[in-house]
Motif scaffolding. Structure first.
Motif, PDB file in Angstrom:
ATOM      1  N   LEU A 254       2.010  -7.194 -57.335  1.00  0.00           N
ATOM      2  CA  LEU A 254       0.981  -7.042 -58.367  1.00  0.00           C
ATOM      3  C   LEU A 254       1.136  -5.747 -59.141  1.00  0.00           C
ATOM      4  N   GLU A 255       1.648  -4.715 -58.493  1.00  0.00           N
ATOM      5  CA  GLU A 255       1.986  -3.480 -59.214  1.00  0.00           C
ATOM      6  C   GLU A 255       3.047  -3.783 -60.264  1.00  0.00           C
ATOM      7  N   ARG A 256       4.032  -4.571 -59.876  1.00  0.00           N
ATOM      8  CA  ARG A 256       5.114  -4.934 -60.798  1.00  0.00           C
ATOM      9  C   ARG A 256       4.589  -5.771 -61.956  1.00  0.00           C
ATOM     10  N   LEU A 257       3.667  -6.685 -61.649  1.00  0.00           N
ATOM     11  CA  LEU A 257       3.139  -7.585 -62.671  1.00  0.00           C
ATOM     12  C   LEU A 257       2.107  -6.903 -63.562  1.00  0.00           C
ATOM     13  N   GLY A 258       1.480  -5.847 -63.046  1.00  0.00           N
ATOM     14  CA  GLY A 258       0.508  -5.114 -63.850  1.00  0.00           C
ATOM     15  C   GLY A 258      -0.838  -5.791 -63.994  1.00  0.00           C
ATOM     16  N   ASP A 259      -1.200  -6.651 -63.045  1.00  0.00           N
ATOM     17  CA  ASP A 259      -2.506  -7.311 -63.091  1.00  0.00           C
ATOM     18  C   ASP A 259      -3.521  -6.442 -62.334  1.00  0.00           C
ATOM     19  N   GLY A 260      -4.287  -5.670 -63.077  1.00  0.00           N
ATOM     20  CA  GLY A 260      -5.184  -4.694 -62.462  1.00  0.00           C
ATOM     21  C   GLY A 260      -6.271  -5.305 -61.604  1.00  0.00           C
ATOM     22  N   ALA A 261      -6.884  -6.399 -62.058  1.00  0.00           N
ATOM     23  CA  ALA A 261      -7.981  -7.002 -61.307  1.00  0.00           C
ATOM     24  C   ALA A 261      -7.492  -7.564 -59.972  1.00  0.00           C
ATOM     25  N   ALA A 262      -6.390  -8.297 -60.015  1.00  0.00           N
ATOM     26  CA  ALA A 262      -5.843  -8.860 -58.775  1.00  0.00           C
ATOM     27  C   ALA A 262      -5.353  -7.759 -57.846  1.00  0.00           C
ATOM     28  N   LEU A 263      -4.803  -6.704 -58.429  1.00  0.00           N
ATOM     29  CA  LEU A 263      -4.306  -5.579 -57.634  1.00  0.00           C
ATOM     30  C   LEU A 263      -5.463  -4.860 -56.945  1.00  0.00           C
ATOM     31  N   ALA A 264      -6.570  -4.665 -57.669  1.00  0.00           N
ATOM     32  CA  ALA A 264      -7.743  -4.023 -57.063  1.00  0.00           C
ATOM     33  C   ALA A 264      -8.260  -4.849 -55.894  1.00  0.00           C
ATOM     34  N   ASN A 265      -8.285  -6.163 -56.056  1.00  0.00           N
ATOM     35  CA  ASN A 265      -8.737  -7.038 -54.974  1.00  0.00           C
ATOM     36  C   ASN A 265      -7.828  -6.916 -53.750  1.00  0.00           C
ATOM     37  N   ALA A 266      -6.525  -6.824 -54.000  1.00  0.00           N
ATOM     38  CA  ALA A 266      -5.581  -6.663 -52.888  1.00  0.00           C
ATOM     39  C   ALA A 266      -5.820  -5.348 -52.158  1.00  0.00           C
ATOM     40  N   TRP A 267      -6.078  -4.282 -52.917  1.00  0.00           N
ATOM     41  CA  TRP A 267      -6.332  -2.981 -52.293  1.00  0.00           C
ATOM     42  C   TRP A 267      -7.630  -3.001 -51.482  1.00  0.00           C
ATOM     43  N   VAL A 268      -8.678  -3.668 -51.995  1.00  0.00           N
ATOM     44  CA  VAL A 268      -9.933  -3.776 -51.249  1.00  0.00           C
ATOM     45  C   VAL A 268      -9.693  -4.462 -49.910  1.00  0.00           C
ATOM     46  N   ASN A 269      -8.951  -5.562 -49.942  1.00  0.00           N
ATOM     47  CA  ASN A 269      -8.684  -6.294 -48.706  1.00  0.00           C
ATOM     48  C   ASN A 269      -7.814  -5.483 -47.757  1.00  0.00           C
ATOM     49  N   ALA A 270      -6.869  -4.739 -48.295  1.00  0.00           N
ATOM     50  CA  ALA A 270      -6.051  -3.861 -47.454  1.00  0.00           C
ATOM     51  C   ALA A 270      -6.923  -2.778 -46.827  1.00  0.00           C
ATOM     52  N   GLY A 271      -7.885  -2.267 -47.589  1.00  0.00           N
ATOM     53  CA  GLY A 271      -8.795  -1.259 -47.064  1.00  0.00           C
ATOM     54  C   GLY A 271      -9.670  -1.790 -45.944  1.00  0.00           C
ATOM     55  N   LEU A 272     -10.167  -3.002 -46.111  1.00  0.00           N
ATOM     56  CA  LEU A 272     -10.996  -3.603 -45.068  1.00  0.00           C
ATOM     57  C   LEU A 272     -10.197  -3.814 -43.779  1.00  0.00           C
ATOM     58  N   ALA A 273      -8.943  -4.232 -43.934  1.00  0.00           N
ATOM     59  CA  ALA A 273      -8.088  -4.404 -42.755  1.00  0.00           C
ATOM     60  C   ALA A 273      -7.860  -3.074 -42.057  1.00  0.00           C
ATOM     61  N   ALA A 274      -7.592  -2.030 -42.847  1.00  0.00           N
ATOM     62  CA  ALA A 274      -7.351  -0.703 -42.266  1.00  0.00           C
ATOM     63  C   ALA A 274      -8.604  -0.167 -41.584  1.00  0.00           C
ATOM     64  N   GLN A 275      -9.761  -0.378 -42.208  1.00  0.00           N
ATOM     65  CA  GLN A 275     -11.016   0.157 -41.667  1.00  0.00           C
ATOM     66  C   GLN A 275     -11.502  -0.616 -40.441  1.00  0.00           C
ATOM     67  N   LEU A 276     -11.572  -1.926 -40.566  1.00  0.00           N
ATOM     68  CA  LEU A 276     -12.244  -2.731 -39.553  1.00  0.00           C
ATOM     69  C   LEU A 276     -11.332  -3.225 -38.439  1.00  0.00           C
ATOM     70  N   ASP A 277     -10.060  -3.423 -38.756  1.00  0.00           N
ATOM     71  CA  ASP A 277      -9.144  -4.007 -37.773  1.00  0.00           C
ATOM     72  C   ASP A 277      -8.184  -2.980 -37.180  1.00  0.00           C
ATOM     73  N   LEU A 278      -7.608  -2.155 -38.048  1.00  0.00           N
ATOM     74  CA  LEU A 278      -6.602  -1.193 -37.593  1.00  0.00           C
ATOM     75  C   LEU A 278      -7.202   0.162 -37.244  1.00  0.00           C
ATOM     76  N   ARG A 279      -8.486   0.343 -37.581  1.00  0.00           N
ATOM     77  CA  ARG A 279      -9.203   1.596 -37.278  1.00  0.00           C
ATOM     78  C   ARG A 279      -8.445   2.810 -37.817  1.00  0.00           C
ATOM     79  N   ASP A 280      -8.033   2.683 -39.073  1.00  0.00           N
ATOM     80  CA  ASP A 280      -7.294   3.757 -39.742  1.00  0.00           C
ATOM     81  C   ASP A 280      -8.083   4.181 -40.981  1.00  0.00           C
ATOM     82  N   PRO A 281      -9.061   5.087 -40.824  1.00  0.00           N
ATOM     83  CA  PRO A 281      -9.929   5.444 -41.950  1.00  0.00           C
ATOM     84  C   PRO A 281      -9.208   6.148 -43.090  1.00  0.00           C
ATOM     85  N   VAL A 282      -8.122   6.835 -42.793  1.00  0.00           N
ATOM     86  CA  VAL A 282      -7.384   7.525 -43.856  1.00  0.00           C
ATOM     87  C   VAL A 282      -6.774   6.510 -44.820  1.00  0.00           C
TER      88      VAL A 282
END
Length: 219
Positions: free
Chosen positions: A48-76
């Motif tokens: 998505l970085e390559r494609l430049g689709d900001g909305a879809a990219l933001a959604n991907a980052w949100v989901n990556a953040g939730l995985a890091a916070q809730l599942d991987l316990r990596d707050p950084v």
């Protein structure tokens, strides 16, 4: 999962394939495979970085953040992901996406013991939600701000914010037709109701008043 795998096979339109990768990551999270979900989100983000689709990219980052916070316990990594999503939604003038990113970031900051850093993040989410009459964004931002107040020991202020959030939810729910669909509307709002119960129970314990105990039980 097999269906999503087939949708994302080589030959699929690149944006669609990247979006499928995000959905696959969400499914893998739900199945308990956080590591595989993280890989799916990372692959989608690169594309998505390559494609430049900001909305879809933001959604991907949100989901990556939730995985890091809730599942991987990596707050950084979670904070980095939510801030990337927030930057993208602001740049793209995606108000609904911005509210979601602010809610997720604000909740994380409160959990990390940084409520005063969370306050302006969530206050702006509330401003955006109320200006656009977005009920979902309104209850989310009010819940986040209530957690800020709770962390500072201001229980009554927190409870007042939660009650406003509950009113926003009920206002929408009451208008849902047919009536059997109303219960389903509450499914993703459990955190708001759980906070309301916690705060009301705490008030009842402190005050020892019968009416406060009954109010807590009513929730």
């Amino acid at each position: 999962l097999a269906v999503l795998e087939s949708l994302g096979e080589s030959g699929a339109e690149p944006l669609r394939a990247a979006e499928v990768a995000v959905n696959r990551g969400v499914l893998l999270r739900n199945l308990g495979d956080a590591a595989a979900a993280e890989r799916a989100f990372a692959a989608a983000i690169v594309e998505l970085e390559r494609l430049g689709d900001g909305a879809a990219l933001a959604n991907a980052w949100v989901n990556a953040g939730l995985a890091a916070q809730l599942d991987l316990r990596d707050p950084v990594r979670a904070e980095h992901a939510f801030r990337r999503a927030l930057d993208l939604t602001i740049a793209g003038k995606d108000r609904l996406g911005e509210i979601q990113a602010r809610y997720d970031l604000g909740r994380l900051l409160v959990e990390l013991g940084r409520p005063e850093a969370a306050r302006p993040v969530l206050s702006r989410a509330r401003e955006l939600a109320e200006a656009s009459q977005d009920a979902e964004g309104t209850w989310m931002s009010l819940e986040g701000l209530a957690r800020v107040e709770q962390s500072a020991g201001r229980r009554e202020t927190a409870l007042a914010l939660v009650e406003r959030g509950l009113a926003a939810v009920e206002n929408v729910r009451a208008g849902i037709r047919p009536r059997p669909l109303r219960a389903g509307y509450l499914g993703d709002k459990r955190s708001l109701f759980a906070l309301a119960v916690d705060l009301a129970a705490e008030r009842a314990v402190v005050s020892r008043r019968r009416e406060d105990a009954l109010a807590a039980l009513a929730l």
